[in-house]
Design a protein around this motif. Structure first.
Motif, PDB file in Angstrom:
ATOM      1  N   SER A 353       0.837  -1.196   0.000  1.00  0.00           N
ATOM      2  CA  SER A 353       0.000   0.000   0.000  1.00  0.00           C
ATOM      3  C   SER A 353       0.876   1.252   0.000  1.00  0.00           C
ATOM      4  CB  SER A 353      -0.902   0.002   1.238  1.00  0.00           C
ATOM      5  OG  SER A 353      -1.557   1.250   1.374  1.00  0.00           O
ATOM      6  N   GLU A 355      -0.568   4.216   0.816  1.00  0.00           N
ATOM      7  CA  GLU A 355      -1.352   5.171   1.588  1.00  0.00           C
ATOM      8  C   GLU A 355      -0.450   5.928   2.564  1.00  0.00           C
ATOM      9  OE1 GLU A 355      -5.270   5.285   4.553  1.00  0.00           O
ATOM     10  OE2 GLU A 355      -4.571   3.383   3.684  1.00  0.00           O
ATOM     11  N   THR A 382      -0.690   5.059 -12.126  1.00  0.00           N
ATOM     12  CA  THR A 382      -2.113   5.026 -12.485  1.00  0.00           C
ATOM     13  C   THR A 382      -2.984   4.503 -11.343  1.00  0.00           C
ATOM     14  OG1 THR A 382      -1.890   2.793 -13.420  1.00  0.00           O
ATOM     15  CG2 THR A 382      -1.529   4.662 -14.909  1.00  0.00           C
ATOM     16  N   ARG A 383      -2.381   4.100 -10.234  1.00  0.00           N
ATOM     17  CA  ARG A 383      -3.181   3.640  -9.101  1.00  0.00           C
ATOM     18  C   ARG A 383      -4.056   4.771  -8.568  1.00  0.00           C
ATOM     19  NH1 ARG A 383       0.152   0.219  -4.565  1.00  0.00           N
ATOM     20  NH2 ARG A 383       0.820  -1.564  -5.850  1.00  0.00           N
ATOM     21  N   PRO A 384      -5.261   4.464  -8.126  1.00  0.00           N
ATOM     22  CA  PRO A 384      -6.101   5.503  -7.510  1.00  0.00           C
ATOM     23  C   PRO A 384      -5.404   6.094  -6.283  1.00  0.00           C
ATOM     24  CG  PRO A 384      -7.395   3.531  -7.995  1.00  0.00           C
ATOM     25  CD  PRO A 384      -5.952   3.162  -8.227  1.00  0.00           C
ATOM     26  N   HIS A 385      -5.413   7.418  -6.192  1.00  0.00           N
ATOM     27  CA  HIS A 385      -4.833   8.158  -5.063  1.00  0.00           C
ATOM     28  C   HIS A 385      -3.336   7.901  -4.901  1.00  0.00           C
ATOM     29  CE1 HIS A 385      -9.020   8.850  -4.130  1.00  0.00           C
ATOM     30  NE2 HIS A 385      -9.217   7.555  -3.939  1.00  0.00           N
ATOM     31  N   ALA A 386      -2.669   7.524  -5.983  1.00  0.00           N
ATOM     32  CA  ALA A 386      -1.225   7.292  -5.897  1.00  0.00           C
ATOM     33  C   ALA A 386      -0.495   8.612  -5.698  1.00  0.00           C
ATOM     34  CB  ALA A 386      -0.719   6.617  -7.165  1.00  0.00           C
ATOM     35  N   PRO A 387       0.603   8.613  -4.941  1.00  0.00           N
ATOM     36  CA  PRO A 387       1.413   9.836  -4.822  1.00  0.00           C
ATOM     37  C   PRO A 387       2.170  10.079  -6.120  1.00  0.00           C
ATOM     38  CG  PRO A 387       2.552   8.006  -3.791  1.00  0.00           C
ATOM     39  CD  PRO A 387       1.215   7.477  -4.220  1.00  0.00           C
ATOM     40  N   ARG A 433       0.985  18.119  -4.523  1.00  0.00           N
ATOM     41  CA  ARG A 433      -0.121  17.473  -3.827  1.00  0.00           C
ATOM     42  C   ARG A 433      -0.944  18.442  -2.994  1.00  0.00           C
ATOM     43  NH1 ARG A 433       0.820  12.137  -0.752  1.00  0.00           N
ATOM     44  NH2 ARG A 433      -1.356  12.006  -1.358  1.00  0.00           N
TER      45      ARG A 433
END
Length: 434
Positions: A353, A355, A382-387, A433
């Protein structure tokens, strides 16, 4: 595609300095880390660029740097151990300074607290005072030439790169900059420096005004590009008052007065010396003396002081994930560079993860693993909510760079890695961000 290895890495210079890594690169040369064989100590080895050595006066400037720095005995100045030639290459062996460049601090944290900015400026001025006493002018004072060392809660400064320094009173000195050539960094140059006039210590005080302005506001008084516009500001435009630019920061009037005094177009109206300016800056933040009887009254009414509590440094540092496809090998020192820049490095696997991570740095274990690293970086981006994802790779492979950016990777870090460049790019990723 395999990148071109730096031929200096692993090389033994002059039979006694084995190059172990690259620390940075400037206009005149490259600085490497090297082990001094026999003494088992690490040094910073500055090597003049071959093409620079062919320009008029460059070799003399480089050789003179060792002589100038060897005369400067101050704990805030970098100590010189040795200099010489190895074949056609000129080198300078200096104290290896472990710390964080001030420009990387500004990129990561933004403007400093007023008290911290004033104290760092005063420490730099103490080094300049020692240099001026020897008739030396630094001529290139800027954040990247100030290194913070020691404890993060109470850092000390090291002033780097006296390579452009000049002796003020040496009438026999050859004009090493060449006819009409002005050396320096435009954002921090005094008006007389912009005009190519002879300089004295008050030119460094002007640069100090630019530096202190940046520490308080976040940028030098006339910006940093384009050069012609910046130099025009130094020559003709009044400097902007810092309290007007950042009214929310509660900067004392006396501090602003001293910044503007340093930035006076006429050198005669600037502070008389670096020592005087350091003392006046510290006095500007000193608490007023208690009135008669006030001290005893406070002792009677104030409760006993308690030790301040603060969260551990590692909890304050922003976490940056680091992943190396195929397992950790750490051949490039990325993790160390991120830690020195003030980030908390979190090694992760490709399925872990992300997160809570502020950025993710993907590092190939070898040149042959660059395509694998690109594929992984593109997937993670391309991951959701990726940094923001940064990919490290060969500085020679422009195809890899363009494909990385096109695939959604936030930024590309060329290898061999420049620690300051890495810190800047991670800092930009964090700001993206907000």
């Amino acid at each position: 595609m395999a990148g071109t290895a730096d031929p200096w890495l692993g090389r033994v210079v002059a039979g006694r300095y084995q190059v172990t890594g690259k620390l940075g690169q400037g206009g005149m040369g490259t600085v490497y880390e090297a082990e001094q064989l026999g003494l088992e100590r690490y040094v910073a080895l500055k090597v003049l660029h071959p093409h620079v050595a062919k320009t008029p006066g460059a070799t003399l400037r480089f050789q003179r740097e060792a002589w100038l720095m060897a005369r400067l005995k101050h704990p805030g100045a970098v100590h010189v151990f040795d200099h010489g030639t190895d074949g056609e290459d000129l080198y300078l062996a200096m104290e290896r300074v472990f710390g964080l460049p001030l420009d990387a601090v500004l990129d990561t944290q933004g403007p400093l607290e007023v008290k911290a900015a004033v104290e760092l400026a005063a420490q730099v001025l103490e080094v300049l005072d020692a240099a001026h006493a020897l008739g030396m002018v630094h001529r290139d004072l800027k954040p990247s030439n100030v290194m913070l060392v020691g404890e993060r809660s109470a850092p000390k400064v090291k002033v780097l790169d006296f390579g452009l320094a000049a002796l003020v009173h040496d009438e026999k000195q050859e004009r090493l900059t060449g006819s009409g050539q002005v050396l320096g960094t435009p954002a921090y140059m005094s008006p007389e420096h912009c005009r190519g006039e002879p300089l004295d210590g008050r030119a460094d005080l002007y640069s100090m005004g630019c530096l202190l302005h940046e520490l308080l506001v976040g940028r030098p008084p006339f910006g940093d590009s384009p050069a012609v516009e910046v130099m025009s500001g130094h020559l003709y435009r009044p400097p902007p008052p810092v309290r007007q630019l950042v009214p929310e920061r509660d900067i004392p009037q006396e501090v602003e007065t001293l910044v503007l005094a340093c930035l006076d177009k006429e050198r005669a109206r600037r502070p008389a010396s670096a020592r005087e300016l350091a003392a006046r800056l510290r006095e500007a933040l000193a608490p007023p003396p208690p009135t008669r009887g006030e001290g005893k009254k406070q002792e009677r009414t104030q409760p006993p002081p308690t030790a301040p509590t603060s969260p551990p440094t590692e909890l304050l540092a922003k976490p940056v994930a680091l992943i190396e496809p195929g397992g950790p090998a750490n051949p490039h020192g990325i993790g160390t560079a991120l830690s020195v820049a003030g980030y908390r490095v979190v090694p992760v696997g490709e399925h872990d993860s992300l997160e809570g991570m502020f950025a993710l740095v993907v590092v190939p274990r070898s040149d042959q693993a660059q395509e694998e690293a690109l594929t992984l970086a593109s997937t993670l981006a391309t991951r959701p909510h990726a940094p923001p994802v940064l990919l490290c790779g060969s500085g020679e492979d422009f195809s890899l760079m363009s494909r990385a950016v096109a695939s959604g990777v936030y930024d590309y870090v060329p290898l061999p890695m420049d620690p300051t460049d890495l810190a800047r790019k991670v800092s930009r990723a964090l700001r993206s961000r907000r």
